[in-house]
Design an enzyme around this catalytic site. Sequence first.
Site: not given
Length: 472
Positions: A84, A86, A107, A120, A170, A242
């Site tokens: 997921g 993070g 991000k 994070g 992004r 992923d």
Amino acid sequence: MSMTIRFDNSYARLPDTFYARQAPVPVAQPEVVALNRPLARELGIDPEALTAGMLAGNEVPEGAEPLAQLYAGHQFGNFVPQLGDGRAILLGEVLDTNGNRRDIQLKGSGRTPFSRGGDGRAWLGPVLREYVVSEAMHALGIPTTRALAAVTTGEDVYRETVLPGAVLTRVAASHLRVGTFQVFASRGQTDALRDLTAHAIARHAPDAQGPLDLLSAVVDRQARLIADWMSVGFIHGVMNTDNMAISGETIDYGPCAFMDAYHPNTVFSSIDQMGRYAYQNQPNMAVWNLAQLASALLPLIDDDQDAAIEAAEDRLHAFPDIFGDAWIAKFRAKIGLTTEEAGDGALVQGLLSRMAASGADFTNTFRALATGDASAHFTEDGAWESWAPEWRARLERQGSDGRDTMLTANPAIIPRNHRIEEAIQAGVSGDFGPFHKLNEVLAKPFTESPETEDFATPPRPEERVMRTFCGT
């Protein structure tokens, strides 16, 4: 906030199984390093209205529904049942000026329920790297996520050392990954898998009649994408499930790199100890990843598992031909061929094997076929002389020298690792001049001029970057 972004958040309308609603965590002192104004306008957004605060996550624009997406994934072949976002937040989706749906994601925007102990955050280096390389890929005509903005946060990030923090904005056709399907398949959540598949079909394969057609569409896109990568000497570095997008865009520029000296076994990623994702392994790894997608879709394909497997395998088996056709088309153009002959693949391989033996620069050797004396790139005695006559005879048979074809197929400028590192080091010390110059040059990769000459030059031995690192 007065600024208008016309959000239309289809992913946020899915059940809450798919994500965690999560606002970005504000930062101390956001400052814009780079803003991609043409991309903003393409998204239907006035670039002047994009504030540092919004691009850092301090201000959430009206209509955004920030969330962290859930997914799983195979990392270097090992299945991790929950990954997921993070350190990323999907702000929402917009319909761009061409009517295409695009995600806008931050991000490095702080902890989420999927951070797994991480902070994070992102440090400046990986943010600048992704900005440079993703925009360079776009300029090369290769499907990719895009960089809308890079901002510094005015906060430190703690890794092996203390580093300046940053956030990347992004843009992607979507952030749906093979791992997004895997998480629901592994949990036996067939209803969620069905919802996700319907969402993916509506978004990326509107003509698809069901999961098998979706699989075919993804196989086709990935086969062509990997051929694109191979044609410019690009090594993704971390092709985990992923990190493979259903859209067929290049995503997650971690330890990525473009080769200088050509060798098929080239690896840059510091974490790829066994060479799983080496340059020449990328097509096979794409098939491996697509097999994991096929496996996740089995419950939707047929109640009879054997029948489902057979049908899915049939769609996967299309990859080698699609990839092979796309690869030879790319490399024919790279050596100036505008017609097709049976021996063309062997001719290309003959050149590549000689380049590997000489450690010839991948980009400059192909460019030199059109612009000058390519023989200078070969150090092995007789390597060039044993290949060139057959090539020249082949060009003669097609009735043209192929020069124009080669000049449009072979970039003069790529984002070389030493140039990226130079831009990052300067940026860390507060000088973003090299970063901006690099972006400016890479926006026209097929254009040569005296002022771009330095950017086309391979690194000196002491400048070589042998290892690249993940963006965490």
